[in-house]
Design a protein around this motif. Structure first.
Motif, short mmCIF file in Angstrom:
data_model
loop_
_atom_site.label_atom_id
_atom_site.label_comp_id
_atom_site.label_asym_id
_atom_site.label_seq_id
_atom_site.Cartn_x
_atom_site.Cartn_y
_atom_site.Cartn_z
N PRO A 3 0.85 -1.20 0.00
CA PRO A 3 0.00 0.00 0.00
C PRO A 3 0.88 1.25 0.00
O PRO A 3 1.96 1.26 0.60
CB PRO A 3 -0.80 -0.11 1.29
N GLU A 4 0.42 2.27 -0.69
CA GLU A 4 1.19 3.51 -0.80
C GLU A 4 1.11 4.30 0.51
O GLU A 4 0.06 4.37 1.14
CB GLU A 4 0.63 4.35 -1.96
N ALA A 5 2.23 4.90 0.89
CA ALA A 5 2.27 5.71 2.11
C ALA A 5 1.42 6.95 1.92
O ALA A 5 1.38 7.54 0.85
CB ALA A 5 3.71 6.11 2.41
N LEU A 6 0.71 7.32 2.99
CA LEU A 6 -0.16 8.49 2.93
C LEU A 6 0.39 9.60 3.81
O LEU A 6 0.92 9.35 4.89
CB LEU A 6 -1.57 8.12 3.39
N GLU A 7 0.25 10.82 3.35
CA GLU A 7 0.64 12.01 4.11
C GLU A 7 -0.62 12.69 4.61
O GLU A 7 -1.66 12.64 3.98
CB GLU A 7 1.43 12.97 3.21
N ILE A 8 -0.50 13.38 5.73
CA ILE A 8 -1.62 14.13 6.28
C ILE A 8 -1.51 15.58 5.82
O ILE A 8 -0.46 16.21 5.93
CB ILE A 8 -1.62 14.07 7.82
N CYS A 9 -2.60 16.10 5.30
CA CYS A 9 -2.64 17.47 4.81
C CYS A 9 -2.53 18.45 5.99
O CYS A 9 -3.27 18.32 6.97
CB CYS A 9 -3.95 17.71 4.05
N PRO A 10 -1.64 19.44 5.92
CA PRO A 10 -1.51 20.41 7.01
C PRO A 10 -2.69 21.39 7.08
O PRO A 10 -2.90 22.03 8.09
CB PRO A 10 -0.21 21.15 6.69
N TYR A 11 -3.46 21.49 6.02
CA TYR A 11 -4.61 22.40 5.99
C TYR A 11 -5.89 21.73 6.48
O TYR A 11 -6.81 22.41 6.91
CB TYR A 11 -4.82 22.94 4.57
N ASN A 12 -5.96 20.41 6.40
CA ASN A 12 -7.13 19.67 6.87
C ASN A 12 -6.66 18.28 7.31
O ASN A 12 -6.33 17.44 6.47
CB ASN A 12 -8.18 19.56 5.75
N ARG A 16 -6.00 12.46 3.85
CA ARG A 16 -4.86 11.54 3.78
C ARG A 16 -4.53 11.39 2.30
O ARG A 16 -5.34 10.87 1.53
CB ARG A 16 -5.21 10.18 4.37
N ILE A 17 -3.35 11.84 1.89
CA ILE A 17 -3.01 11.96 0.48
C ILE A 17 -1.79 11.09 0.15
O ILE A 17 -0.80 11.11 0.87
CB ILE A 17 -2.67 13.43 0.13
N ARG A 20 2.70 10.83 -3.97
CA ARG A 20 2.87 11.25 -5.37
C ARG A 20 1.93 12.39 -5.76
O ARG A 20 2.18 13.10 -6.71
CB ARG A 20 2.69 10.06 -6.31
N ARG A 21 0.83 12.60 -5.01
CA ARG A 21 -0.12 13.67 -5.31
C ARG A 21 -0.10 14.78 -4.26
O ARG A 21 -0.90 15.71 -4.31
CB ARG A 21 -1.54 13.10 -5.39
N PHE A 22 0.83 14.70 -3.33
CA PHE A 22 0.81 15.59 -2.18
C PHE A 22 1.01 17.06 -2.55
O PHE A 22 0.29 17.93 -2.06
CB PHE A 22 1.83 15.13 -1.14
N GLN A 23 1.98 17.37 -3.40
CA GLN A 23 2.23 18.77 -3.76
C GLN A 23 1.03 19.37 -4.48
O GLN A 23 0.66 20.52 -4.22
CB GLN A 23 3.48 18.91 -4.62
N TYR A 24 0.41 18.63 -5.36
CA TYR A 24 -0.78 19.11 -6.05
C TYR A 24 -1.89 19.39 -5.05
O TYR A 24 -2.58 20.41 -5.10
CB TYR A 24 -1.24 18.08 -7.08
N HIS A 25 -2.06 18.48 -4.10
CA HIS A 25 -3.09 18.64 -3.08
C HIS A 25 -2.81 19.87 -2.21
O HIS A 25 -3.74 20.62 -1.87
CB HIS A 25 -3.19 17.39 -2.22
N LEU A 26 -1.56 20.10 -1.83
CA LEU A 26 -1.21 21.27 -1.01
C LEU A 26 -1.60 22.55 -1.72
O LEU A 26 -2.17 23.46 -1.12
CB LEU A 26 0.29 21.29 -0.70
N LEU A 51 4.06 24.06 7.80
CA LEU A 51 3.75 24.16 9.22
C LEU A 51 3.29 25.57 9.55
O LEU A 51 3.54 26.51 8.78
CB LEU A 51 5.01 23.86 10.04
N PRO A 52 2.67 25.76 10.72
CA PRO A 52 2.38 27.12 11.15
C PRO A 52 3.68 27.92 11.24
O PRO A 52 4.72 27.38 11.64
CB PRO A 52 1.75 26.93 12.53
N ILE A 53 3.63 29.18 10.87
CA ILE A 53 4.83 30.02 10.81
C ILE A 53 5.61 29.99 12.13
O ILE A 53 6.84 29.85 12.12
CB ILE A 53 4.47 31.46 10.43
#
Length: 86
Positions: A3-12, A16-17, A20-26, A51-53
């Motif tokens: 299974p492909e690793a998923l990243e958590i979106c910092p905005y929501n 779970r993205i 490979r699609r994470f930058q587009y989603h950001l 991240l928060p500033i």
């Protein structure tokens, strides 16, 4: 097949993205959440680290991509800026 690793979106955090699609989603979430995007910043070593500033300084100092960027900078020749009249 793994299974492909998923990243958590910092905005929501519910998003779970796949990496490979994470930058587009950001970029998409940044446009959809302009108020939250004003409070966020990207790591200068990896644009996917958002991240928060006020919390960016420490993770940026320990970023795993930092050494790669610094190596590339040290390998590039120094560029001398020549200004007119010098």
């Amino acid at each position: 097949m793994e299974p492909e690793a998923l990243e958590i979106c910092p905005y929501n955090s519910q998003h779970r993205i796949p990496l490979r699609r994470f930058q587009y989603h950001l970029a998409s979430c940044r446009r959809k959440n302009p108020q939250k995007a004003k409070k966020m910043a990207s790591c200068k070593y990896n644009a996917c680290h958002v991240l928060p500033i006020e919390k960016l300084e420490e993770p940026e100092a320990a970023c795993v991509n930092r050494s790669t960027v610094e190596e590339e900078d040290s390998l590039s020749p120094l560029k001398k800026v020549i200004r007119p009249g010098e």
